[in-house]
Design an enzyme around this catalytic site. Structure first.
Site, PDB file in Angstrom:
ATOM      1  N   ARG A  87       0.849  -1.187   0.000  1.00  0.00           N
ATOM      2  CA  ARG A  87       0.000   0.000   0.000  1.00  0.00           C
ATOM      3  C   ARG A  87       0.890   1.245   0.000  1.00  0.00           C
ATOM      4  O   ARG A  87       1.862   1.316   0.757  1.00  0.00           O
ATOM      5  CB  ARG A  87      -0.885   0.001   1.247  1.00  0.00           C
ATOM      6  N   ARG A  97      -7.194  -0.944  -1.656  1.00  0.00           N
ATOM      7  CA  ARG A  97      -6.022  -1.186  -0.808  1.00  0.00           C
ATOM      8  C   ARG A  97      -5.751  -2.684  -0.645  1.00  0.00           C
ATOM      9  O   ARG A  97      -6.681  -3.481  -0.483  1.00  0.00           O
ATOM     10  CB  ARG A  97      -6.233  -0.546   0.548  1.00  0.00           C
ATOM     11  N   ASP A 100      -5.601  -3.040   4.955  1.00  0.00           N
ATOM     12  CA  ASP A 100      -6.040  -1.908   5.781  1.00  0.00           C
ATOM     13  C   ASP A 100      -6.150  -2.416   7.212  1.00  0.00           C
ATOM     14  O   ASP A 100      -6.868  -3.387   7.466  1.00  0.00           O
ATOM     15  CB  ASP A 100      -7.424  -1.462   5.270  1.00  0.00           C
ATOM     16  N   ASP A 102      -7.075  -1.157  11.020  1.00  0.00           N
ATOM     17  CA  ASP A 102      -7.629  -0.067  11.821  1.00  0.00           C
ATOM     18  C   ASP A 102      -7.680  -0.479  13.284  1.00  0.00           C
ATOM     19  O   ASP A 102      -8.183  -1.562  13.602  1.00  0.00           O
ATOM     20  CB  ASP A 102      -9.073   0.235  11.378  1.00  0.00           C
TER      21      ASP A 102
END
Ligand code: AMP
Length: 443
Positions: A87, A97, A100, A102
């Protein structure tokens, strides 16, 4: 290792070997000193959220970790893994992407900085996270949601909240308004959202800027629907103080701006700009934002506040936003709701008149009187319109033109108009303006 905080991570991918990327990320996390992965939900396929171009389906899941790393240190690990998966960071919002990661929850800590909002702001609305967390034994509804916008009424709470955001590295944008929000305000708010990490809107019908016989009492006040707009626009905080909080017993300081406040609105509304400068100075001193957003609709107000900001050394970037108009050209204003249907139709004459003045300029006319006359001829066609002033002023201070000629180059001008519509006793005063400068701007 002394495992400390229980942390939940959201994992997602919609590029390349999605499942492989997620599995490799989990392995790499487990191999990182200070991190122990002690649970992972099933992976689910979900539609991409937002974004401008169509993109592939996502694979999403949730992992539970125990970590002795601080939240920022864990974030750095996550970013490194995202990069390692291919990425390119920083990435545009909502772009496709390969990986990811989070931080959804970090123990019961609440973090609200430029880099991190934990619990994640979207925790309650994303069903794939809700489902994954439930599998891992956490009920999202047991987590207290962020209050957005945070509703503040106390000046010192505004100051404290903004100071916390600044301390967390956030660029703070302030949008002062008197409420009765419409699309014009929304354009300021959206620009502030694009350019700042946190946006604070103020709603205060400022008694100091209304003169005797003006419309302070009848000014529209629509706090409930304003809050709905602010929620919709993703505003972080709204400051809506009662007058007694803004001007407590004994408050008697005033900010008086000289030259820029003379003439035009300053002539018809004595004391108006002193009231505006005083309230904005107080808001600036409390919030200490990096940027403050104002509409070109109130061109003289912008000139006055620029002067005040420079003279008093606030060092705030004033951002001037183009005028937002209705389909027939009428500038949006909270006061438009007071117009009768006939006056509402008639009011578009202001825009047509300004356009006529600008057309004269674009046709090569440089004599100020002639440009004003071209606009005046259009205003004269509308019997419902009682003109207060129509003038051509110099940018950026709106100083009167010295000499009749508006040349090219630095002598850029602005046509400014104010007029009343409606019967005596129930008149509505509208203002508008337009650049007559090369190259002609959109407003
Ligand atoms: P007000 O609530 O009328 O004090 O306006 C708050 C801010 O919104 C001021 O900076 C105004 O100049 C701006 N604003 C109001 N109407 C418009 C509009 N039609 N287009 C752009 N900005 C506007």
């Amino acid at each position: 290792m002394e495992p400390a905080a229980a942390v939940f991570l959201g994992l997602g991918a919609n590029e390349g070997d999605r499942e492989g990327n997620l599995r490799r990320a989990l392995k790499a996390l487990a191999a990182t000193p200070g991190i122990e992965v002690d649970g992972a939900s099933a992976l689910v396929e979900t539609e991409p959220l937002g974004g401008s171009a169509p993109q592939a389906m996502f694979l999403n899941g949730v992992a539970r970790l125990r970590t002795s790393l601080s939240a920022p240190a864990l974030l750095a690990v996550c970013k490194a893994l995202e990069r390692a998966a291919g990425r390119v960071l920083p990435a545009p919002r909502m772009a496709p992407r390969p990986l990811d990661l989070d931080i959804l929850l970090y123990g019961d800590e609440r973090i609200d900085t430029r880099e991190l909002t934990v619990p994640h702001v979207a925790l309650w609305e994303r069903s794939f996270w809700r489902q994954g967390l439930a599998e891992l034994g956490l009920d999202v509804d047991s987590v207290t949601a962020w209050e957005r916008p945070i509703v503040l009424e106390e000046p010192l709470r505004l100051a404290a909240q903004c100071a916390r955001w600044v301390e967390g590295g956030c660029v703070v944008g302030l949008v002062p308004t008197m409420g009765a929000l419409h699309e014009g305000h929304a354009t300021l708010i959206r620009r502030a959202r694009r350019e700042c990490d946190r946006v604070v809107v103020t709603i205060f019908v400022n008694p100091l800027q209304f003169g005797e016989g003006e419309d302070f009492d009848s000014y529209p006040r629509t706090l409930d629907s304003d809050l709905a707009v602010l929620r919709q626009e993703g505003v972080d905080a709204v400051f809506a103080p009662p007058p007694a909080a803004m001007y407590p017993e004994g408050f008697c300081s005033r900010v008086a701006v000289g030259r820029e406040a003379e003439g035009l609105e300053g002539a018809t509304r004595p004391g108006h700009f002193e009231g505006v400068a005083t309230v904005v100075a107080r808001l600036f001193a409390l919030a200490r934002p990096h940027r403050a957003y104002f509409g070109q609709k109130d061109a003289q107000q912008v000139a006055v506040l620029r002067r005040m900001n420079a003279d008093l050394g606030f060092g705030i970037e004033l951002v001037e936003c183009a005028i937002d108009r209705e389909a027939d050209g009428l500038a949006r204003s909270s006061r438009n709701v007071h117009l009768s249907a006939e006056d509402r139709r008639a009011a578009s004459v202001l825009y047509r008149a300004l356009r006529a003045g600008r057309a004269a300029y674009e046709g090569g006319e440089r004599v100020a009187e002639q440009i004003v006359s071209a606009a005046r001829r259009v205003l004269d066609t509308e019997p419902r319109c009682a003109v207060d002033y129509l003038e051509l002023r110099l940018e950026p201070t709106l100083a009167p033109l010295v000499g009749a000629e508006l040349g090219d180059g630095p002598r850029a001008g602005r046509l400014v108009v104010a007029a009343w519509f409606g019967p005596e006793g129930r008149r509505t005063r509208l203002i508008d303006n337009m650049s007559v400068s090369p190259p002609a701007g959109p407003s």
